[in-house]
Write a protein that holds these residues in place. Structure first.
Motif, PDB file in Angstrom:
ATOM      1  N   UNK A 113       0.826  -1.171   0.031  1.00  0.00           N
ATOM      2  CA  UNK A 113      -0.044   0.085  -0.011  1.00  0.00           C
ATOM      3  C   UNK A 113       0.945   1.404  -0.232  1.00  0.00           C
ATOM      4  N   UNK A 114       1.937   1.239   0.859  1.00  0.00           N
ATOM      5  CA  UNK A 114       2.924   2.358   0.738  1.00  0.00           C
ATOM      6  C   UNK A 114       3.441   2.481  -0.467  1.00  0.00           C
ATOM      7  N   UNK A 115       3.950   1.413  -0.949  1.00  0.00           N
ATOM      8  CA  UNK A 115       4.544   1.558  -2.639  1.00  0.00           C
ATOM      9  C   UNK A 115       3.536   2.261  -3.414  1.00  0.00           C
ATOM     10  N   UNK A 116       2.271   2.031  -3.443  1.00  0.00           N
ATOM     11  CA  UNK A 116       1.126   2.608  -4.273  1.00  0.00           C
ATOM     12  C   UNK A 116       0.901   3.980  -3.868  1.00  0.00           C
ATOM     13  N   UNK A 117       1.169   4.417  -2.937  1.00  0.00           N
ATOM     14  CA  UNK A 117       0.871   5.779  -2.571  1.00  0.00           C
ATOM     15  C   UNK A 117       2.090   6.717  -2.469  1.00  0.00           C
ATOM     16  N   UNK A 118       3.435   6.048  -2.715  1.00  0.00           N
ATOM     17  CA  UNK A 118       4.511   6.814  -2.826  1.00  0.00           C
ATOM     18  C   UNK A 118       4.422   7.980  -3.872  1.00  0.00           C
ATOM     19  N   UNK A 119       4.510   9.312  -3.501  1.00  0.00           N
ATOM     20  CA  UNK A 119       4.704  10.378  -3.994  1.00  0.00           C
ATOM     21  C   UNK A 119       3.295  11.123  -4.066  1.00  0.00           C
ATOM     22  N   UNK A 120       2.398  10.763  -3.171  1.00  0.00           N
ATOM     23  CA  UNK A 120       0.992  11.237  -3.202  1.00  0.00           C
ATOM     24  C   UNK A 120       0.901  12.229  -2.079  1.00  0.00           C
ATOM     25  N   UNK A 121       1.775  12.686  -1.180  1.00  0.00           N
ATOM     26  CA  UNK A 121       1.829  13.466  -0.353  1.00  0.00           C
ATOM     27  C   UNK A 121       0.637  13.239   0.628  1.00  0.00           C
ATOM     28  N   UNK A 122       0.350  12.037   1.093  1.00  0.00           N
ATOM     29  CA  UNK A 122      -0.828  11.737   1.895  1.00  0.00           C
ATOM     30  C   UNK A 122      -0.259  11.941   3.220  1.00  0.00           C
ATOM     31  N   UNK A 123      -0.966  12.703   4.161  1.00  0.00           N
ATOM     32  CA  UNK A 123      -0.694  13.003   5.660  1.00  0.00           C
ATOM     33  C   UNK A 123      -1.847  12.277   6.392  1.00  0.00           C
ATOM     34  N   UNK A 124      -1.470  11.472   7.292  1.00  0.00           N
ATOM     35  CA  UNK A 124      -2.298  10.912   8.246  1.00  0.00           C
ATOM     36  C   UNK A 124      -2.648  11.940   9.297  1.00  0.00           C
ATOM     37  N   UNK A 125      -3.854  12.321   9.197  1.00  0.00           N
ATOM     38  CA  UNK A 125      -3.998  13.234  10.278  1.00  0.00           C
ATOM     39  C   UNK A 125      -4.912  12.720  11.728  1.00  0.00           C
ATOM     40  N   UNK A 126      -5.561  11.454  11.264  1.00  0.00           N
ATOM     41  CA  UNK A 126      -6.296  11.088  12.554  1.00  0.00           C
ATOM     42  C   UNK A 126      -6.423   9.300  12.338  1.00  0.00           C
ATOM     43  N   UNK A 127      -6.455   8.735  13.448  1.00  0.00           N
ATOM     44  CA  UNK A 127      -6.721   7.396  13.357  1.00  0.00           C
ATOM     45  C   UNK A 127      -7.433   6.792  14.701  1.00  0.00           C
ATOM     46  N   UNK A 128      -7.917   5.704  14.700  1.00  0.00           N
ATOM     47  CA  UNK A 128      -8.080   5.024  15.891  1.00  0.00           C
ATOM     48  C   UNK A 128      -7.401   3.889  16.397  1.00  0.00           C
ATOM     49  N   UNK A 129      -6.193   3.972  15.768  1.00  0.00           N
ATOM     50  CA  UNK A 129      -5.214   2.961  16.277  1.00  0.00           C
ATOM     51  C   UNK A 129      -4.553   3.166  17.484  1.00  0.00           C
ATOM     52  N   UNK A 130      -3.651   2.280  18.164  1.00  0.00           N
ATOM     53  CA  UNK A 130      -2.934   2.584  19.402  1.00  0.00           C
ATOM     54  C   UNK A 130      -2.110   3.213  18.865  1.00  0.00           C
ATOM     55  N   UNK A 131      -1.214   4.131  20.021  1.00  0.00           N
ATOM     56  CA  UNK A 131      -0.295   5.099  19.759  1.00  0.00           C
ATOM     57  C   UNK A 131       0.908   4.272  19.087  1.00  0.00           C
ATOM     58  N   UNK A 132       1.254   2.954  19.471  1.00  0.00           N
ATOM     59  CA  UNK A 132       2.284   2.192  18.761  1.00  0.00           C
ATOM     60  C   UNK A 132       1.884   1.743  17.362  1.00  0.00           C
ATOM     61  N   UNK A 133       0.690   1.355  17.155  1.00  0.00           N
ATOM     62  CA  UNK A 133       0.159   1.167  15.680  1.00  0.00           C
ATOM     63  C   UNK A 133       0.353   2.307  14.752  1.00  0.00           C
ATOM     64  N   UNK A 134      -0.279   3.459  15.525  1.00  0.00           N
ATOM     65  CA  UNK A 134      -0.113   4.782  14.799  1.00  0.00           C
ATOM     66  C   UNK A 134       1.352   5.149  14.302  1.00  0.00           C
ATOM     67  N   UNK A 135       2.028   5.093  15.217  1.00  0.00           N
ATOM     68  CA  UNK A 135       3.504   5.448  15.165  1.00  0.00           C
ATOM     69  C   UNK A 135       4.209   4.423  13.980  1.00  0.00           C
ATOM     70  N   UNK A 136       3.780   3.458  13.983  1.00  0.00           N
ATOM     71  CA  UNK A 136       4.421   2.630  12.875  1.00  0.00           C
ATOM     72  C   UNK A 136       3.915   2.818  11.574  1.00  0.00           C
ATOM     73  N   UNK A 137       2.557   3.236  11.511  1.00  0.00           N
ATOM     74  CA  UNK A 137       1.922   3.771  10.419  1.00  0.00           C
ATOM     75  C   UNK A 137       2.541   4.892   9.694  1.00  0.00           C
ATOM     76  N   UNK A 138       2.897   5.865  10.642  1.00  0.00           N
ATOM     77  CA  UNK A 138       3.191   7.173  10.154  1.00  0.00           C
ATOM     78  C   UNK A 138       4.726   7.076   9.758  1.00  0.00           C
TER      79      UNK A 138
END
Length: 161
Positions: free
Chosen positions: A131-156
């Protein structure tokens, strides 16, 4: 586990382009899109356009009523006035049980402004590197999620370019 994420894009059409990519990734079984909606806010508009994905009929797909209420709370209620604001407060209270609290609403309201767009995504089972590969170069910014802090940090971390 189903995750709700909100992705901001620096252009009014960025979220719609991301939606197309997501649906292509879903066809490849790289992510399951449970439900999604797009907010596009052209620079010259007073309020954004909203659109839910109509072709999702999965078990977890939410109704248009949910998206309408959520977008009303985020983008339109502040413009309507105090009488409706009280009813919106009660609605917002019930949404906080599922992680959509005042902080969520305020953060999205602050970030999604004229000239930007956002993708609201409920998903499961993402193959994150693909998924990351597909979105490379799109400048997507995660602004909110309901993941745990650790999961969110890994995603960011994965999506930081």
């Amino acid at each position: 586990m189903t995750t709700l994420t909100v992705w901001k894009f620096t252009t009014p059409d960025g979220a719609e382009l991301a939606e197309e990519k997501l649906l292509a990734l879903q066809k490849q079984d790289l992510v399951t899109v449970v439900d999604a909606a797009v907010v596009a806010w052209p620079e010259d508009r007073k309020k954004p356009r909203t659109k839910e994905l109509n072709n999702l009929t999965g078990v977890g797909a939410l109704s248009g009523t949910f998206w309408g209420m959520l977008f009303g709370l985020i983008f339109f209620i502040p413009l309507i006035g105090a009488a409706i604001g009280a009813a919106a407060g009660a609605l917002a209270g019930s949404l906080s049980d599922v992680g959509i609290d005042d902080d969520f609403i305020d953060e999205v309201r602050r970030e999604v402004t004229p000239g930007t767009s956002a993708l609201f995504l409920m998903s499961t089972g993402a193959v994150v590197d693909r998924v990351h590969e597909a979105f490379s170069g799109t400048q997507a910014q995660l602004i909110r999620t309901n993941l745990s802090k650790d999961e969110e940090a890994k995603l960011r971390e994965v999506f930081a370019d």
